[in-house]
Write an enzyme that holds these catalytic residues in place. Structure first.
Site, PDB file in Angstrom:
ATOM      1  N   HIS A 155      -9.235  -1.280   3.524  1.00  8.27           N
ATOM      2  CA  HIS A 155      -9.478  -0.292   2.461  1.00  8.27           C
ATOM      3  C   HIS A 155     -10.247  -0.893   1.284  1.00  8.27           C
ATOM      4  O   HIS A 155     -10.798  -0.161   0.472  1.00  8.27           O
ATOM      5  CB  HIS A 155      -8.195   0.438   2.046  1.00  8.27           C
ATOM      6  CG  HIS A 155      -7.286  -0.274   1.090  1.00  8.27           C
ATOM      7  ND1 HIS A 155      -6.161  -0.972   1.483  1.00  8.27           N
ATOM      8  CD2 HIS A 155      -7.311  -0.369  -0.258  1.00  8.27           C
ATOM      9  CE1 HIS A 155      -5.555  -1.455   0.430  1.00  8.27           C
ATOM     10  NE2 HIS A 155      -6.228  -1.108  -0.651  1.00  8.27           N
TER      11      HIS A 155
ATOM     12  N   SER B 274      -4.236  -5.898  -3.341  1.00  4.41           N
ATOM     13  CA  SER B 274      -4.662  -5.566  -1.990  1.00  4.41           C
ATOM     14  C   SER B 274      -5.614  -6.636  -1.484  1.00  4.41           C
ATOM     15  O   SER B 274      -6.541  -7.015  -2.191  1.00  4.41           O
ATOM     16  CB  SER B 274      -5.359  -4.223  -1.964  1.00  4.41           C
ATOM     17  OG  SER B 274      -4.392  -3.234  -1.871  1.00  4.41           O
TER      18      SER B 274
ATOM     19  N   ASP C  17      -4.724  -3.314   8.268  1.00  8.19           N
ATOM     20  CA  ASP C  17      -5.574  -3.139   7.084  1.00  8.19           C
ATOM     21  C   ASP C  17      -6.335  -4.429   6.739  1.00  8.19           C
ATOM     22  O   ASP C  17      -6.019  -5.107   5.764  1.00  8.19           O
ATOM     23  CB  ASP C  17      -4.697  -2.675   5.911  1.00  8.19           C
ATOM     24  CG  ASP C  17      -5.509  -2.020   4.807  1.00  8.19           C
ATOM     25  OD1 ASP C  17      -6.739  -2.197   4.783  1.00  8.19           O
ATOM     26  OD2 ASP C  17      -4.904  -1.342   3.956  1.00  8.19           O
TER      27      ASP C  17
HETATM   28  N1  ARG Z   1      -1.605   2.619  -1.308  1.00 12.27           N
HETATM   29  C1  ARG Z   1      -2.503   1.523  -1.181  1.00 12.27           C
HETATM   30  C2  ARG Z   1      -3.131   1.186  -2.539  1.00 12.27           C
HETATM   31  O1  ARG Z   1      -2.823   1.691  -3.525  1.00 12.27           O
HETATM   32  C3  ARG Z   1      -3.507   1.724  -0.117  1.00 12.27           C
HETATM   33  C4  ARG Z   1      -4.533   2.789  -0.368  1.00 12.27           C
HETATM   34  C5  ARG Z   1      -5.550   2.967   0.717  1.00 12.27           C
HETATM   35  N2  ARG Z   1      -5.026   3.674   1.868  1.00 12.27           N
HETATM   36  C6  ARG Z   1      -4.985   5.031   1.996  1.00 12.27           C
HETATM   37  N3  ARG Z   1      -4.453   5.553   3.069  1.00 12.27           N
HETATM   38  N4  ARG Z   1      -5.452   5.852   1.067  1.00 12.27           N
HETATM   39  O2  ARG Z   1      -4.227   1.042  -2.861  1.00 12.27           O
HETATM   40  N1  ASP Z   2      -2.676  -0.685  -2.315  1.00  9.19           N
HETATM   41  C1  ASP Z   2      -2.796  -1.390  -3.563  1.00  9.19           C
HETATM   42  C2  ASP Z   2      -4.207  -1.964  -3.758  1.00  9.19           C
HETATM   43  O1  ASP Z   2      -5.153  -1.424  -3.244  1.00  9.19           O
HETATM   44  C3  ASP Z   2      -1.728  -2.413  -3.709  1.00  9.19           C
HETATM   45  C4  ASP Z   2      -0.520  -1.858  -4.400  1.00  9.19           C
HETATM   46  O2  ASP Z   2      -0.672  -1.033  -5.300  1.00  9.19           O
HETATM   47  O3  ASP Z   2       0.575  -2.298  -4.050  1.00  9.19           O
HETATM   48  O4  ASP Z   2      -4.422  -2.878  -4.511  1.00  9.19           O
END
Ligand code: ARG
Ligand code: ASP
Length: 712
Positions: free
Chosen positions: A85, A647, A221
């Site tokens: 991502h 991330s 990921d």
């Molecule tokens: N929750 C994670 C973060 O805040 C991953 C986001 C990307 N993945 C998604 N399915 N949108 O960034």
């Molecule tokens: N998914 C988050 C990021 O993209 C990580 C988090 O917020 O725990 O940095």
């Protein structure tokens, strides 16, 4: 009374300052203060192995990837890992109908096939220095705040310039502990970074938005890049003759996996946390601001879902928008729930009572005596302005047509005197923007969003906190019908016609366009009536917050404080472990490929499984990447304190070897940016063995594995 007894019992069961918690985002340069605790928890290396400026250390393998993620170097040829991502935008930019790398994945089978990514940088911290005394030498707490800030700004500028001259590095001086300390960060920036490989989205994004922020998780990921430098080994712009970067250090990779209870640490770039807010601010955020945003976004997502489910083309068009809006929506829902179920506000209040008592005990603490009361007042004043901002961005500008029209604002400022080259550049930029906009625009969605959002806006915001156009609306549906009928911004042809023959006199047409007029009404109202107040209240909050932080550090001198995340390199540590989010529910700390097969559903986009992965699963062809239990581990949780920006960060074992890549947190603990609870807050990482299995067995890119240092 019963309520109070209950709260006390609760606070005793979950003490605010836990004896050991995975809490804390530590400055690598000061890690020697944590070393003993880390070693007691099982770490077998030293603080000096993690951060040193005298010899190579793990820090030399960690980079800020782009502007918002972390990456790590895993070979002496500059090979870099980060999340899928995080690489997404770069994968997308190389994708086309003929080469759909998002869907199919991509693997460079030799260096020549690696794809340049102009605009992508990675930044490596070379050194960090405490410069607090130099930055604060001519300021004090009694001086006028504006004067103080001005002095600090000048000091920072002078010192930055001196350091840059001296070192030849990019230097940033950042505030830590909310303005109580300052550190200089010396960076090296690499500008030739190439895409080496990525799994298909069915692996890299498996579970999609449905599983996002949740456990159990099965997302592979990761994506792979490489840093290039010029022939002398210096960072340089893209050039086909550049050569792979030879790092001072690259990470060793462990194939042993991790057991529950094992020590683990994350090394990366957490973006923002607010762990020292007063109760009033946490309450405002969790119980008023977040719920409004969640509600508005929820309504938008419902509309998206309805149309996306009905038409596969629309599903693709709105996938990225959905992911973006949905990521915050889901997180903030979790924050509110977490803060309330784990009594975040009450815990803060309890702490504040103690702080106030402490203030009363000595005259020398006069500085702090009114702090909490002042916080209450100022947050009360700020709230309507925060709401106004939220409605502007989440309701008004959520209407794509209006946001898109807003991109033409600069054009409206062109005069006969503007240089033609500047005009041409703007027109070219807007043409590109228009192309991107219309590719993924479906006006029936936008129209429904417009009606819904404007109704919400009118319902929730008092007249003096609404942009003028809203107060003139008699019937929302009629207004929206006319907007979509008369604006040129719904039609790609009309927008292109406008741009193609653009002359200064055409600005009149722009100014008359109803979508552009609506945009101006929103933005002008914001600049005139919201922005200034917000800035001045926030400046006062910053001042109070700086004192409150100072007071807390003075009060608890035996406690080790950590500064809030500010996008600088940090070490955070804890244990590999599962958790029990509620009564009778216990989560294991790892997931396996079996779970992917259990989730498989060919009819649901997020759960389609690649045929090749199924074959490997059927044959249990995991090679040396299988766990000793025989299964293929996919992801695992740990009690390590992380946030956005972490991330892609490496999660490392007691020997400093790579165990996996951090990519998310568990929903129940998303409140960790404001209140961390070691029982509930868990980060989620993809197991490095799954990453290697995908590269090697799934993609047949074993040549990349040969570059790495694998510890069996
Ligand atoms: N929750 C994670 C973060 O805040 C991953 C986001 C990307 N993945 C998604 N399915 N949108 O960034
Ligand atoms: N998914 C988050 C990021 O993209 C990580 C988090 O917020 O725990 O940095």
């Amino acid at each position: 009374m019963r309520k109070q007894v209950f709260l006390l019992a609760f606070l005793l069961a979950f003490p605010f300052v836990a004896s050991f918690a995975g809490e804390g985002m530590w400055i690598p340069m000061l890690l020697k203060y944590n070393e003993k605790e880390m070693q007691q928890m099982g770490m077998r290396i030293t603080a000096d192995d993690i951060y040193s400026i005298n010899h190579s250390s793990l820090k030399d393998a960690i980079v800020l990837f782009g502007g918002g993620c972390t990456g790590e170097i895993v070979s002496d040829e500059g090979l870099l890992l980060t999340n899928h991502h995080c690489g997404y935008g770069w994968i997308q930019c190389h994708s086309s109908v003929e080469h759909d790398y998002l869907t199919d994945g991509f693997w460079a089978m030799n260096r020549g096939e690696e794809l340049p990514c102009p605009g992508l940088t990675v930044t490596m911290m070379k050194e960090m220095r405490d410069v607090t005394e130099k930055i604060l030498f001519n300021v004090n707490d009694d001086m006028d705040e504006a004067e103080r800030q001005e002095k600090i700004k000048t000091n920072i500028k002078k010192l930055t310039e001196a350091f840059e001259k001296e070192s030849g590095n990019d230097v940033e001086i950042e505030s830590f502990f909310l303005g109580n300390e300052y550190y200089a960060i010396f960076n090296q920036v690499f500008e030739d970074v190439r895409l080496v490989g990525t799994p298909p989205s069915n692996i890299g994004k498996f579970g999609g938005d449905t599983d996002n922020w949740m456990w159990p998780r099965h997302t592979g990921d990761f994506s792979v890049f490489r840093i290039y430098v010029d022939k002398e080994g210096r960072p340089a712009k893209y050039n086909k003759d550049n050569v792979p970067y030879k790092p001072l250090k690259h990470l060793d990779i462990s194939l042993k996996g991790a057991e529950a209870g094992d020590f683990a640490f994350v090394f990366g770039y957490p973006a923002r946390t607010n762990e020292y807010l007063p109760a009033v601010a946490v309450d405002q955020e969790a119980n008023r601001i977040d719920p409004v945003v969640v509600d508005l976004r929820g309504k938008v997502l419902d509309i998206y879902n309805k149309y996306q489910d009905a038409d596969p083309k629309v599903r693709i068009q709105y996938a990225a928008k959905h992911a973006n809006i949905g990521n915050g929506w889901k997180k903030w829902k979790g924050v509110t729930e977490g803060i309330n179920s784990f009594k975040g506000v009450e815990r803060k209040r309890y702490y504040e009572e103690g702080f106030y008592e402490w203030c009363l005990q000595s005259r020398s603490r006069y500085l702090y005596i009114n702090l909490l009361r002042n916080f209450d007042t100022i947050y009360g004043k700020l709230e309507p302005y925060r709401m106004a901002y939220n409605y502007m961005t989440e309701a008004g500008l959520r209407i794509e047509l209006i946001g898109f029209a807003g991109k033409f604002n600069r054009l409206s400022k062109i005069t006969k005197e503007t240089a033609q080259a500047d005009v041409d550049k703007q027109i070219a930029g807007l043409k590109t923007a228009a192309q991107a906009f219309f590719k993924d625009y479906y006006s029936p969605i936008d129209k429904e969003v417009a009606v819904t959002m404007l109704n919400e806006y009118l319902k929730a915001q008092p007249a003096d906190f609404r942009p003028p156009f809203l107060n003139e609306i008699e019937d929302v549906q009629d207004f929206v019908d006319e907007l979509f009928e008369k604006s040129m911004f719904v039609s790609e042809t009309k927008v292109n016609d406008f741009l193609d023959g653009f002359k200064v006199k055409d600005i009149r047409k722009l100014l008359k366009d109803p979508a552009f007029k609506t945009f101006k009404s929103i933005i002008d109202f914001y600049m005139e009536s919201v922005h200034g107040q917000t800035i001045s209240y926030n400046a006062e909050i910053d001042r109070l917050q700086r004192l409150y932080m100072k007071g807390q550090m003075e009060k608890e001198q035996e406690k080790r404080f950590y500064p809030d995340a500010n996008f600088t390199l940090r070490v955070t540590y804890g244990k590999v472990e599962g958790f029990q989010p509620k009564d009778a529910v216990a989560y294991n700390h790892f997931t396996t490929l079996d779970g992917i097969m259990q989730k498989e559903n060919p009819d649901v986009y997020d759960y389609v499984v690649e045929p090749r992965l199924k074959q490997l699963y059927a044959k249990k062809d995991y090679g040396r990447y299988a766990d000793k239990d025989g299964s293929m581990h996919v992801a695992f949780t740990a009690s390590v304190h992380t946030t956005g920006g972490n991330s892609g960060s490496p999660i490392l074992n007691a020997d400093g070897q790579l165990l996996g890549l951090n990519f998310d947190r568990c929903w129940e603990g998303t409140m960790s940016d404001m209140v961390y609870d070691p029982d509930i807050c868990r980060n989620i990482s993809v197991d490095i063995r799954y990453v290697l299995f995908i590269i090697d067995k799934f993609a047949g890119a074993g040549h990349l594995i040969d570059e790495m240092t694998i510890v069996e």
